[in-house]
Structure formats: C-alpha cells, structure tokens
Design a protein around this motif. Structure first.
Motif, mmCIF file in Angstrom:
data_model
loop_
_atom_site.group_PDB
_atom_site.id
_atom_site.type_symbol
_atom_site.label_atom_id
_atom_site.label_comp_id
_atom_site.label_asym_id
_atom_site.label_seq_id
_atom_site.Cartn_x
_atom_site.Cartn_y
_atom_site.Cartn_z
ATOM 1 N N GLU A 6 -24.010 13.378 -19.414
ATOM 2 C CA GLU A 6 -23.003 14.030 -18.578
ATOM 3 C C GLU A 6 -22.096 12.985 -17.948
ATOM 4 O O GLU A 6 -22.511 11.864 -17.671
ATOM 5 N N CYS A 7 -20.873 13.390 -17.665
ATOM 6 C CA CYS A 7 -19.924 12.570 -16.909
ATOM 7 C C CYS A 7 -20.525 12.365 -15.512
ATOM 8 O O CYS A 7 -21.016 13.323 -14.900
ATOM 9 N N LEU A 8 -20.500 11.154 -15.009
ATOM 10 C CA LEU A 8 -21.078 10.864 -13.696
ATOM 11 C C LEU A 8 -20.352 11.576 -12.555
ATOM 12 O O LEU A 8 -20.924 11.781 -11.485
ATOM 13 N N HIS A 9 -19.103 11.960 -12.794
ATOM 14 C CA HIS A 9 -18.338 12.621 -11.727
ATOM 15 C C HIS A 9 -18.356 14.137 -11.848
ATOM 16 O O HIS A 9 -18.818 14.829 -10.948
ATOM 17 N N CYS A 10 -17.873 14.662 -12.961
ATOM 18 C CA CYS A 10 -17.699 16.118 -13.076
ATOM 19 C C CYS A 10 -18.868 16.822 -13.764
ATOM 20 O O CYS A 10 -18.903 18.049 -13.813
ATOM 21 N N LYS A 11 -19.802 16.063 -14.307
ATOM 22 C CA LYS A 11 -21.003 16.580 -14.961
ATOM 23 C C LYS A 11 -20.727 17.311 -16.273
ATOM 24 O O LYS A 11 -21.597 17.998 -16.795
ATOM 25 N N ASN A 12 -19.523 17.199 -16.841
ATOM 26 C CA ASN A 12 -19.234 17.756 -18.159
ATOM 27 C C ASN A 12 -19.936 16.916 -19.216
ATOM 28 O O ASN A 12 -20.174 15.723 -19.015
ATOM 29 N N GLN A 13 -20.241 17.556 -20.356
ATOM 30 C CA GLN A 13 -20.901 16.846 -21.441
ATOM 31 C C GLN A 13 -19.937 15.839 -22.056
ATOM 32 O O GLN A 13 -18.768 16.145 -22.293
ATOM 33 N N LEU A 14 -20.445 14.630 -22.297
ATOM 34 C CA LEU A 14 -19.625 13.561 -22.863
ATOM 35 C C LEU A 14 -19.666 13.604 -24.387
ATOM 36 O O LEU A 14 -20.709 13.868 -24.982
ATOM 37 N N VAL A 15 -18.525 13.320 -24.991
ATOM 38 C CA VAL A 15 -18.403 13.252 -26.437
ATOM 39 C C VAL A 15 -17.840 11.880 -26.770
ATOM 40 O O VAL A 15 -16.883 11.430 -26.152
ATOM 41 N N GLY A 16 -18.446 11.213 -27.741
ATOM 42 C CA GLY A 16 -17.936 9.904 -28.134
ATOM 43 C C GLY A 16 -19.028 8.858 -28.113
ATOM 44 O O GLY A 16 -20.169 9.134 -28.491
ATOM 45 N N ARG A 17 -18.685 7.671 -27.657
ATOM 46 C CA ARG A 17 -19.625 6.554 -27.660
ATOM 47 C C ARG A 17 -20.889 6.863 -26.866
ATOM 48 O O ARG A 17 -20.852 7.619 -25.899
ATOM 49 N N THR A 18 -21.977 6.247 -27.273
ATOM 50 C CA THR A 18 -23.255 6.512 -26.605
ATOM 51 C C THR A 18 -23.333 5.882 -25.213
ATOM 52 O O THR A 18 -24.105 6.330 -24.377
ATOM 53 N N ASP A 19 -22.532 4.865 -24.950
ATOM 54 C CA ASP A 19 -22.562 4.224 -23.633
ATOM 55 C C ASP A 19 -21.462 4.735 -22.697
ATOM 56 O O ASP A 19 -21.244 4.183 -21.621
ATOM 57 N N LYS A 20 -20.811 5.798 -23.098
ATOM 58 C CA LYS A 20 -19.729 6.374 -22.294
ATOM 59 C C LYS A 20 -20.304 6.995 -21.014
ATOM 60 O O LYS A 20 -21.353 7.633 -21.037
ATOM 61 N N LYS A 21 -19.607 6.796 -19.881
ATOM 62 C CA LYS A 21 -20.095 7.308 -18.597
ATOM 63 C C LYS A 21 -19.190 8.375 -17.991
ATOM 64 O O LYS A 21 -19.618 9.163 -17.161
#
Length: 130
Positions: A6-21
């Motif tokens: 999840e995005c650290l701010h909005c908690k939406n699911q992240l798509v893309g790189r595995t280390d994306k925050k």
C-alpha cells in the motif's frame, strides 16, 4: 512472487516496482510533510524563529532611531529579550542587546519596565573588541 503493498500515505494499492512506497509524488510530499509536523521543532528552528520575531517587533516599534516602549507592549507581541545576536556597551557602561541591526536596553522607571530601542550606528563599530 509479487507482494501487494500500500501507499504509505493514501493506502491505495501500489502497482509497479517492488520497492515502491508511494503511488505518486503528491502522496510522497504529503507523507513527508505529515511526518515533519509530527516531529518536535528542532532547537535551531526555535531560535531562528524567535530571532526573526524579535527583529520584526523591534523594527515595527523603532521608526525614529531611538524610542522608549513599555516592556509589556513588546512581550504581548511575543518579544523575548533572551534571544539576541550580539551586544554593544556604551561609554556609560550600558549594555545594549541587538537582534541584527535593532537594539534594546532594559530600564525600570517608576516601577514600570521599559525598553529603549535603538538602531545600529557606524560609531558603535569602534567599541567592538577584535
């Protein structure tokens, strides 16, 4: 194997790189701003902010070069005489405290606290020890 983060701010699911925050730069900025607000104010920032406020107040009340103002008026505005940048001692032995180019001297007259406000002058340079 893919981790769902999840995005650290909005908690939406992240798509893309595995280390994306974060999902976008706005979320990253908002998160960092929120983290900074939760941190206690650093000592340097407190001192810098008080010096800026003191200078602003002294400048506001010293329009004529030398003025006398009651201490309660300055303190109501947030003035703190414990924060200054340098001092100057005149020939009488009075020590003026300065916040950059604006100086003040504490006086007591008839049990009323007052400040004599002055502006830095070229002749004051002569008395600074080297």
């Amino acid at each position: 194997m893919r981790f769902h983060k999840e995005c650290l701010h909005c908690k939406n699911q992240l798509v893309g790189r595995t280390d994306k925050k974060f999902c976008d730069p706005q979320c990253k900025s908002a998160y960092q701003y929120q983290q900074a607000k939760e941190q206690p104010e650093r000592f340097y920032n407190k001192v810098d902010n008080q010096l800026k406020l003191n200078r602003k107040i002294l400048k506001e009340y010293n329009k004529g070069g030398k003025v006398t103002v009651r201490d309660e008026i300055l303190k109501e505005k947030g003035f703190d005489p414990n924060f200054f940048t340098h001092y100057w001692k005149n020939q009488k032995g009075d020590v003026y405290l300065f916040v950059y180019e604006f100086g003040f001297l504490k006086r007591e007259e008839h049990n009323i606290g007052k400040y004599i406000l002055v502006k830095w002058q070229d002749y004051m340079q002569k008395n600074i020890p080297t």
